[in-house]
Design a protein around this motif. Structure first.
Motif, PDB file in Angstrom:
ATOM      1  N   VAL A 152       0.864  -1.176   0.000  1.00 16.26           N
ATOM      2  CA  VAL A 152       0.000   0.000   0.000  1.00 16.26           C
ATOM      3  C   VAL A 152       0.902   1.229   0.000  1.00 16.26           C
ATOM      4  CG1 VAL A 152      -0.232   0.006   2.546  1.00 16.26           C
ATOM      5  CG2 VAL A 152      -1.934   1.189   1.155  1.00 16.26           C
ATOM      6  N   THR A 153       0.520   2.222  -0.794  1.00 15.82           N
ATOM      7  CA  THR A 153       1.276   3.470  -0.858  1.00 15.82           C
ATOM      8  C   THR A 153       0.346   4.607  -0.470  1.00 15.82           C
ATOM      9  OG1 THR A 153       2.613   2.593  -2.660  1.00 15.82           O
ATOM     10  CG2 THR A 153       2.617   4.990  -2.403  1.00 15.82           C
ATOM     11  N   ILE A 154       0.805   5.480   0.434  1.00 19.19           N
ATOM     12  CA  ILE A 154       0.021   6.686   0.736  1.00 19.19           C
ATOM     13  C   ILE A 154       0.825   7.896   0.270  1.00 19.19           C
ATOM     14  CG2 ILE A 154      -1.285   5.685   2.649  1.00 19.19           C
ATOM     15  CD1 ILE A 154       0.601   7.236   4.571  1.00 19.19           C
ATOM     16  N   VAL A 155       0.099   8.928  -0.155  1.00 17.62           N
ATOM     17  CA  VAL A 155       0.743  10.143  -0.668  1.00 17.62           C
ATOM     18  C   VAL A 155       0.225  11.312   0.155  1.00 17.62           C
ATOM     19  CG1 VAL A 155       1.238  11.504  -2.746  1.00 17.62           C
ATOM     20  CG2 VAL A 155       0.596   9.081  -2.973  1.00 17.62           C
ATOM     21  N   ASP A 156       1.116  12.016   0.863  1.00 13.67           N
ATOM     22  CA  ASP A 156       0.679  13.132   1.711  1.00 13.67           C
ATOM     23  C   ASP A 156       0.384  14.366   0.859  1.00 13.67           C
ATOM     24  OD1 ASP A 156       3.016  14.581   1.249  1.00 13.67           O
ATOM     25  OD2 ASP A 156       3.945  14.050   3.160  1.00 13.67           O
ATOM     26  N   PRO A 157      -0.181  15.441   1.462  1.00 16.18           N
ATOM     27  CA  PRO A 157      -0.569  16.609   0.660  1.00 16.18           C
ATOM     28  C   PRO A 157       0.603  17.265  -0.079  1.00 16.18           C
ATOM     29  CG  PRO A 157      -1.551  16.723   2.853  1.00 16.18           C
ATOM     30  CD  PRO A 157      -0.610  15.570   2.873  1.00 16.18           C
ATOM     31  N   GLU A 158       1.831  17.049   0.414  1.00 18.95           N
ATOM     32  CA  GLU A 158       3.013  17.615  -0.282  1.00 18.95           C
ATOM     33  C   GLU A 158       3.507  16.705  -1.406  1.00 18.95           C
ATOM     34  OE1 GLU A 158       3.057  17.838   3.344  1.00 18.95           O
ATOM     35  OE2 GLU A 158       2.147  19.777   2.847  1.00 18.95           O
ATOM     36  N   GLY A 159       2.885  15.564  -1.556  1.00 20.27           N
ATOM     37  CA  GLY A 159       3.274  14.650  -2.630  1.00 20.27           C
ATOM     38  C   GLY A 159       4.310  13.619  -2.209  1.00 20.27           C
ATOM     39  N   ASN A 160       4.634  13.549  -0.908  1.00 19.46           N
ATOM     40  CA  ASN A 160       5.607  12.545  -0.443  1.00 19.46           C
ATOM     41  C   ASN A 160       4.932  11.184  -0.328  1.00 19.46           C
ATOM     42  OD1 ASN A 160       7.658  14.561   0.032  1.00 19.46           O
ATOM     43  ND2 ASN A 160       6.384  15.202   1.767  1.00 19.46           N
TER      44      ASN A 160
END
Lengths: 330, 82
Positions: A152-160
């Protein structure tokens, strides 16, 4: 029989007479929908992807635009591009369309909350209102023969991005929750089909059916599947002949299921479709891995690994292709 | 935990988790190549190893050398526990 088999080469899958193939499929579709199934027309879910676009064009050729209804079935994670391209396709082929946003139904099922609960057990910080997410297979099937495992990959609001292997419980819960999407779409397609006395056209291609890249009783639920015996490269051949809009032909096939962008290759297939098609053909038709390897300029070991991967996927997904098993009286 | 205890625990787990009936599960038997475990078996194995041996498995660990046999898995777990 083997003596007559064509030597394996890179263009072995090319359809020689595309017009004839299209006419054959449309002829069969007409016969099946109007005669075998005795329906007045067909309903088809259109996503702006290549498979549903080609299926739609074949259906229009078979039944006439006036007897085809195109449904767009977006939900809150869908790309807005899907809707625009689907409308462009519908305009080109002159069919009636209807948009049914299924987000409300999915909320009712708890699709998003059940999925997000599982993701938060892996990444505590995951907040679905600002983060994006996707799941996928990271292994390269050419390089080794371990079965695939999902991350699973999560992407934070900054795109990290942050990625982790999914534990079995969380993997199963995310998949089960996400499958509400395809099953809700199927339910809506059948609502419109029954309301119009129409059949439902399924849009998977050969790989999706054979490798199990579909949801049982979801996108796998349909009355007819016009392109289910075609390889992806052949679907593109038909697309060009049928005049599918260029933006759709050039669009990278996506899963359009999770909030973060993701190609189908990244999600499931792990190989570019041009290569996957040829190796699948080689495997399915009993070509020696060495012959396929030399035609494709790849090491034999890599082709053997992919053969194993195909064999495993077909075996482990056999359950998806099975009809309910009827127990006979003694 | 000693190496042989680790391998016994893994062997028992694989026997219970496999759909095939296996009498002899040798340390060197290639459990995925031979179809003893499938993809669901692999991710269930990861959860079993993480829970029972207090180790973490990452994407980078997903190579045949670490998981192809009971011997490989035992070595991987022992290394991680050091």
């Amino acid at each position: 029989m083997n003596a007559k088999k064509e030597k394996f080469h890179k263009h072995i899958l090319e359809i020689k007479d595309v017009a004839k193939t299209c006419d054959h499929i449309s002829g069969q579709l007409k016969e099946i929908v109007f005669k075998n199934l005795s329906r007045r027309g067909a309903v088809i879910g259109i996503s702006g992807g290549i498979d549903s676009s080609v299926s739609l064009a074949l259906t229009v050729n078979a039944l006439g635009a006036e007897n085809v209804l195109g449904l767009m079935l977006p939900e809150k994670d869908s790309s807005p591009e899907s809707l625009d391209l689907a409308q462009k396709l519908a305009d080109k082929f002159g069919i009636r369309t209807q948009i049914e946003d299924i987000s409300g139904a999915l909320n009712g099922f708890g699709c998003y909350t059940r999925r997000d609960e599982a993701i938060r057990r892996v990444f505590e910080e995951y907040d679905p209102t600002v983060y994006k997410m996707k799941i996928g297979i990271k292994q390269n099937p050419l390089k080794h023969s371990l079965p695939p495992a999902f991350s699973v990959t999560i992407v934070d609001p900054e795109g990290n991005e942050k990625s982790k292997l999914l534990p079995v419980k969380e993997y199963l819960q995310i998949v089960a929750a996400s499958n509400f999407k395809q099953r809700s779409r199927m339910t809506m397609l059948y609502y419109h089909a029954e309301k119009n006395y129409y059949a439902v056209i399924g849009t998977p291609n050969k790989h999706e059916v054979q490798q199990g890249f579909f949801v049982k009783h979801g996108d796998g639920g349909a009355d007819v599947m016009p392109i289910a015996s075609l390889y992806k490269t052949q679907v593109y051949q038909l697309a060009r002949h049928l005049g599918i809009p260029e933006e759709i032909i050039k669009r990278t096939p996506t899963s359009d299921t999770y909030s973060a962008e993701q190609t189908q290759e990244e999600f499931f297939f792990q190989l570019p479709f041009e290569l996957m098609d040829l190796i699948w053909y080689g495997w399915e038709n009993g070509y020696d891995a060495g012959e396929v390897a030399s035609a494709l300029g790849k090491p034999e070991e890599e082709i053997r690994n992919v053969y194993k991967n195909f064999h495993r996927k077909k075996e482990t997904t056999a359950y998806l292709r099975k009809q309910p098993v009827v127990i006979q009286p003694d | 935990m000693e190496q042989h205890e680790i391998s016994e625990k893994i062997r028992e787990y694989i026997k219970a988790a496999s759909f095939s009936s296996i009498d002899n599960l040798d340390d060197d038997l290639l459990i995925f190549k031979e179809g003893i475990l499938d993809s669901m078996g692999l991710i269930s194995l990861f959860s079993f190893l993480e829970e029972n041996f207090s180790i973490q498995i990452t994407d980078a660990d997903l190579v045949e050398e670490n998981f192809e046999s009971i011997k490989a898995i035992t070595n991987f777990v022992s290394e991680r526990q050091k």
